[in-house]
Design a protein around this motif. Structure first.
Motif, short mmCIF file in Angstrom:
data_model
loop_
_atom_site.label_atom_id
_atom_site.label_comp_id
_atom_site.label_asym_id
_atom_site.label_seq_id
_atom_site.Cartn_x
_atom_site.Cartn_y
_atom_site.Cartn_z
N ALA A 35 -2.30 -4.97 8.63
CA ALA A 35 -2.27 -5.43 7.24
C ALA A 35 -3.63 -5.27 6.57
O ALA A 35 -3.71 -4.85 5.40
N ILE A 36 -4.69 -5.57 7.29
CA ILE A 36 -6.03 -5.42 6.72
C ILE A 36 -6.32 -3.95 6.40
O ILE A 36 -6.86 -3.62 5.34
N TRP A 37 -5.95 -3.05 7.30
CA TRP A 37 -6.15 -1.62 7.05
C TRP A 37 -5.34 -1.14 5.85
O TRP A 37 -5.83 -0.37 5.01
N LEU A 38 -4.10 -1.59 5.75
CA LEU A 38 -3.28 -1.20 4.61
C LEU A 38 -3.87 -1.72 3.30
O LEU A 38 -3.88 -1.00 2.29
N LEU A 39 -4.36 -2.93 3.30
CA LEU A 39 -4.99 -3.48 2.09
C LEU A 39 -6.27 -2.73 1.73
O LEU A 39 -6.54 -2.49 0.55
N MET A 40 -7.05 -2.35 2.73
CA MET A 40 -8.29 -1.60 2.44
C MET A 40 -7.97 -0.22 1.88
O MET A 40 -8.61 0.23 0.91
N ILE A 41 -7.00 0.47 2.45
CA ILE A 41 -6.63 1.79 1.95
C ILE A 41 -6.06 1.69 0.54
O ILE A 41 -6.41 2.46 -0.36
N GLY A 42 -5.17 0.72 0.31
CA GLY A 42 -4.60 0.53 -1.02
C GLY A 42 -5.66 0.15 -2.05
O GLY A 42 -5.63 0.61 -3.18
N GLY A 43 -6.61 -0.69 -1.65
CA GLY A 43 -7.70 -1.06 -2.56
C GLY A 43 -8.59 0.12 -2.90
O GLY A 43 -9.02 0.28 -4.05
N ARG A 82 -20.73 21.93 -22.71
CA ARG A 82 -19.57 21.04 -22.71
C ARG A 82 -19.28 20.64 -21.27
O ARG A 82 -18.87 21.47 -20.48
N PRO A 83 -19.52 19.41 -20.97
CA PRO A 83 -19.23 18.98 -19.60
C PRO A 83 -17.72 18.90 -19.38
O PRO A 83 -16.98 18.54 -20.30
N SER A 84 -17.32 19.27 -18.22
CA SER A 84 -15.89 19.19 -17.91
C SER A 84 -15.58 17.80 -17.39
O SER A 84 -16.20 17.33 -16.44
N ARG A 85 -14.66 17.17 -18.03
CA ARG A 85 -14.22 15.85 -17.60
C ARG A 85 -13.03 16.02 -16.67
O ARG A 85 -12.10 16.76 -16.99
N THR A 86 -13.07 15.35 -15.56
CA THR A 86 -11.94 15.41 -14.65
C THR A 86 -10.89 14.41 -15.11
O THR A 86 -11.20 13.35 -15.64
N GLY A 87 -9.64 14.76 -14.90
CA GLY A 87 -8.56 13.87 -15.26
C GLY A 87 -8.44 12.72 -14.28
O GLY A 87 -8.95 12.76 -13.17
N ARG A 88 -7.77 11.70 -14.70
CA ARG A 88 -7.54 10.55 -13.83
C ARG A 88 -6.59 10.94 -12.71
O ARG A 88 -5.64 11.67 -12.92
N HIS A 89 -6.88 10.42 -11.54
CA HIS A 89 -6.02 10.69 -10.39
C HIS A 89 -4.99 9.57 -10.28
O HIS A 89 -5.30 8.40 -10.44
N LYS A 90 -3.78 9.95 -9.98
CA LYS A 90 -2.72 8.98 -9.73
C LYS A 90 -2.20 9.25 -8.31
O LYS A 90 -1.79 10.35 -7.99
N PHE A 91 -2.25 8.22 -7.49
CA PHE A 91 -1.76 8.33 -6.13
C PHE A 91 -0.44 7.59 -6.03
O PHE A 91 -0.32 6.45 -6.48
N SER A 92 0.54 8.22 -5.40
CA SER A 92 1.86 7.59 -5.32
C SER A 92 1.91 6.51 -4.24
O SER A 92 2.84 5.71 -4.23
N LEU A 93 0.95 6.46 -3.34
CA LEU A 93 0.98 5.49 -2.24
C LEU A 93 0.13 4.25 -2.49
O LEU A 93 0.07 3.38 -1.61
N THR A 94 -0.49 4.12 -3.64
CA THR A 94 -1.37 2.98 -3.88
C THR A 94 -0.63 1.66 -3.81
O THR A 94 -1.00 0.77 -3.04
N TYR A 95 0.43 1.53 -4.58
CA TYR A 95 1.13 0.25 -4.62
C TYR A 95 1.96 -0.04 -3.37
O TYR A 95 2.05 -1.19 -2.97
N PRO A 96 2.55 0.98 -2.72
CA PRO A 96 3.19 0.67 -1.42
C PRO A 96 2.19 0.17 -0.38
O PRO A 96 2.51 -0.74 0.40
N PHE A 97 0.99 0.74 -0.34
CA PHE A 97 -0.03 0.25 0.59
C PHE A 97 -0.41 -1.19 0.27
O PHE A 97 -0.52 -2.04 1.16
N LEU A 98 -0.62 -1.48 -1.02
CA LEU A 98 -1.01 -2.84 -1.41
C LEU A 98 0.12 -3.84 -1.17
O LEU A 98 -0.12 -4.96 -0.68
N PHE A 99 1.35 -3.46 -1.48
CA PHE A 99 2.48 -4.36 -1.27
C PHE A 99 2.69 -4.63 0.22
O PHE A 99 2.85 -5.78 0.64
N SER A 100 2.71 -3.58 1.02
CA SER A 100 2.93 -3.75 2.46
C SER A 100 1.81 -4.55 3.10
O SER A 100 2.06 -5.46 3.90
N GLY A 101 0.58 -4.22 2.76
CA GLY A 101 -0.56 -4.95 3.32
C GLY A 101 -0.56 -6.40 2.91
O GLY A 101 -0.83 -7.29 3.72
N GLY A 102 -0.27 -6.66 1.65
CA GLY A 102 -0.24 -8.05 1.17
C GLY A 102 0.88 -8.86 1.80
O GLY A 102 0.68 -10.01 2.20
#
Length: 115
Positions: A35-43, A82-102
């Motif tokens: 659970a701690i590892w899942l919370l750290m990865i999700g965070g 003109r500096p190139s701005r990188t787009g925001r990253h969206k990870f599909s596993l963020t909330y499953p990791f946080l939910f499972s870990g929590g």
């Protein structure tokens, strides 16, 4: 039910079968560490999604652009940068990791208090 949650419970149960000690105590201990590892990865994924390091990456690109002789020559010729701005990253596993870990964390805390 979340696949990550089921996989974590199964891994903790299999690991506790091969360990010494009472099955319930070892199971809750393994489940707590998972659970701690899942919370750290999700965070960490949540922090990366929020763009906390975008400013730092921008400053590194800006520094490289102004210290490189080739880039400085091109900038002087074109008179623009003109500096190139990188787009925001969206990870599909963020909330499953946080939910499972929590959920596993709360379960292990309740299980340890019940002992």
């Amino acid at each position: 039910m979340n696949k990550l949650l089921c996989l974590s419970v199964a891994a903790a149960y299999i690991g506790s079968l091969f360990s010494q000690g009472t099955l319930w105590t070892v199971f809750t201990t393994y489940l707590f560490f998972i659970a701690i590892w899942l919370l750290m990865i999700g965070g960490a994924l949540l922090v990366l999604e929020g763009g906390m390091f975008d400013g730092m990456m921008y400053s590194f690109r800006h520094f490289k652009k102004h210290t490189s002789k080739k880039e400085a020559y091109i900038s002087r010729q074109t008179k623009e940068w003109r500096p190139s701005r990188t787009g925001r990253h969206k990870f599909s596993l963020t909330y499953p990791f946080l939910f499972s870990g929590g959920a596993l964390f709360l379960f292990t805390v309740a299980a340890s208090l019940a002992q």
